[in-house]
Design an enzyme around this catalytic site. Structure first.
Site, PDB file in Angstrom:
ATOM      1  N   SER A 187       0.667  -0.402  11.771  1.00 50.29           N
ATOM      2  CA  SER A 187      -0.324  -0.109  12.498  1.00 50.29           C
ATOM      3  C   SER A 187      -0.128   0.382  13.912  1.00 50.29           C
ATOM      4  O   SER A 187      -0.696   1.298  14.557  1.00 50.29           O
ATOM      5  CB  SER A 187      -1.644  -1.068  12.476  1.00 50.29           C
ATOM      6  OG  SER A 187      -1.076  -2.416  12.891  1.00 50.29           O
ATOM      7  N   ASP A 212      -0.565  -3.281   2.068  1.00 51.24           N
ATOM      8  CA  ASP A 212      -2.005  -2.941   3.004  1.00 51.24           C
ATOM      9  C   ASP A 212      -1.852  -1.530   3.234  1.00 51.24           C
ATOM     10  O   ASP A 212      -0.714  -1.145   3.884  1.00 51.24           O
ATOM     11  CB  ASP A 212      -2.203  -3.898   4.172  1.00 51.24           C
ATOM     12  CG  ASP A 212      -3.212  -3.529   4.736  1.00 51.24           C
ATOM     13  OD1 ASP A 212      -3.707  -2.310   5.066  1.00 51.24           O
ATOM     14  OD2 ASP A 212      -3.835  -4.227   5.507  1.00 51.24           O
ATOM     15  N   HIS A 215      -3.482   2.462   7.137  1.00 56.44           N
ATOM     16  CA  HIS A 215      -3.079   3.579   7.797  1.00 56.44           C
ATOM     17  C   HIS A 215      -2.395   4.619   7.057  1.00 56.44           C
ATOM     18  O   HIS A 215      -1.885   5.678   7.581  1.00 56.44           O
ATOM     19  CB  HIS A 215      -2.264   3.118   9.006  1.00 56.44           C
ATOM     20  CG  HIS A 215      -2.787   2.238   9.724  1.00 56.44           C
ATOM     21  ND1 HIS A 215      -3.863   2.559  10.917  1.00 56.44           N
ATOM     22  CD2 HIS A 215      -3.064   0.851   9.690  1.00 56.44           C
ATOM     23  CE1 HIS A 215      -4.380   1.444  11.528  1.00 56.44           C
ATOM     24  NE2 HIS A 215      -3.665   0.494  10.761  1.00 56.44           N
TER      25      HIS A 215
END
Ligand SMILES: Cc1ncc(COP(=O)(O)O)c(C=O)c1O
Length: 391
Positions: A187, A212, A215
């Site tokens: 990020s 994750d 983005h």
């Protein structure tokens, strides 16, 4: 001031002295790519609305429609009476989009990391305390989830596969369940994790891979599906490229069933409100159709990186729509951010503890709503800054 409160005041003062204080700023949004602060308009390069969907008429109208149909709130946890039938529709769509068997919608990305990770790392379920190999630059919410699980994190240097391999080798005789935890697009750096290498070591050392995709989803991969198609479990958010709010887990049916029974953030939180679900549903319909916007976004970021390196700015290892300019000193980062504001450009200075000490930076996030003029203006203002500094 109460004695305890004075300790908090001392903390704020310290932050202030180190140029690390944060304050909330009132913002209005005159258009998708602009913000207005105290009556002045700025081109916004600090939003995660990568595809500009937060202002898309379909997200707004479907949000309104579902709000009108189901009410303002969902009124209970999904396991009680908050599980509106539209969750099933959305979860089927997001599972297909992410190429996974199943999906689970959660309240937010932060809350998902903070509650899914402790559920997964439960030593009673796993039979022993797990070992979690995590990238040093993972998001704060992933750290929170690991800390809440009370597990031993083994942190590897950012994207350093030799270090990960060494650490796994050091723990090879450790008979614990092993996990690898990473972001796909980081990020604050805009670089990409070497996912194929991660899957390779995960196979060798029998690890479960959690990625994750906050983005990456909507921005990268085939039709914007993200990059982590081979991860065992993906955590993603609807708050960035999807332009709405909320989060999802994309995984197997077994993992969904497990989380439904074990994840505190699902069990003990009120379900997302219907208007938000309507906007999410519209975004899932639109995102796969937006290849033109995705290409534009990557071209814009590449042009910006090329221009910045030609004037000697360091954009780190950015390969995506997130491009930092590394500054180092927090005060200097604030100063450049102020210079940009004076010229109608908004780019928040990112300072510790969000990033490691001495790595303060300006983080530019591009959006499909930015025009060529916006980019030209940004580049011109930054070039002007360099000239000023050299003079
Ligand atoms: C990598 C990562 N994960 C999770 C989150 C949190 O997502 P949300 O904004 O949906 O709470 C963020 C947001 O900043 C993020 O950058």
């Amino acid at each position: 001031m109460n004695k305890i409160e004075s300790l908090y005041a001392e903390f704020i003062e310290q932050r202030d002295n180190q140029a690390l204080r944060r304050d909330l700023v009132d913002i209005t949004r005159p258009s998708g790519h602009e913000i207005q602060v105290k009556g002045r308009n700025f081109i916004n390069f600090s939003s995660n609305d990568y595809l500009g969907l937060s202002q898309h008429p379909l997200l707004i109208s479907r949000g309104q429609e579902w709000g009108a149909r189901y009410g303002a709130g969902s009124s209970a946890s999904r396991l009680v009476t908050g599980n509106l039938d539209v969750f099933t529709t959305i979860e089927k769509k997001i599972a297909d989009f992410k190429n996974k068997e199943s999906a689970l919608v959660m309240v937010s990305g932060f809350q998902a990391n903070a509650s899914v990770l402790p559920a997964l790392f439960d030593k009673n379920v796993l039979g022993s305390m797990p070992l979690v190999f995590s990238d040093k630059l993972n998001h704060a919410s992933m750290y929170l989830g690991c800390n809440a699980a009370n597990i031993q994190q083994v942190r590897y240097r950012h994207n350093d596969m030799n270090h990960l391999q060494d650490l796994l080798e050091q723990h090879v005789d450790h008979n614990a369940p092993k996990f690898i935890l990473t972001e796909s697009v980081f990020s604050m750096d805009g670089d990409i994790a070497p996912l194929n290498d991660i899957y390779g070591v995960a196979k060798k050392y029998d690890c479960f891979v959690i990625v994750d995709e906050a983005h990456a989803t909507g921005v990268l991969g085939e039709n914007g599906q993200g990059l982590a198609t081979k991860a065992d479990l993906v955590i993603g958010t609807f708050s960035k490229a999807f332009g709405a709010f909320g989060a999802y887990i994309a995984c197997s049916q077994t993992m969904k069933d497990y989380l439904t029974n074990k994840c505190s953030g699902l069990i003990y939180a009120t379900a997302l409100p219907p208007a938000v679900l309507g906007s999410i549903d519209a975004a899932i319909d639109l995102v796969p159709t937006m290849n033109k916007e995705r290409l534009m976004l990557q071209n814009m970021a590449q042009n910006f990186r090329d221009e910045m390196s030609s004037i000697g700015f360091d954009c780190g290892l950015s390969q995506t729509q997130i491009v930092p300019i590394m500054i180092g000193d927090a005060k200097e980062a604030l100063r450049i951010s102020e210079h940009l504001k004076e010229n109608g450009v908004w780019a928040t200075a990112i300072r510790p503890p969000t990033v490691p000490s001495n790595t303060a930076r300006l983080r530019f996030a591009f959006s499909a709503t930015h025009s060529e003029n916006d980019l030209d203006k940004l580049i011109a203002v930054l070039k002007n800054k360099v000239v000023k500094k050299a003079a």
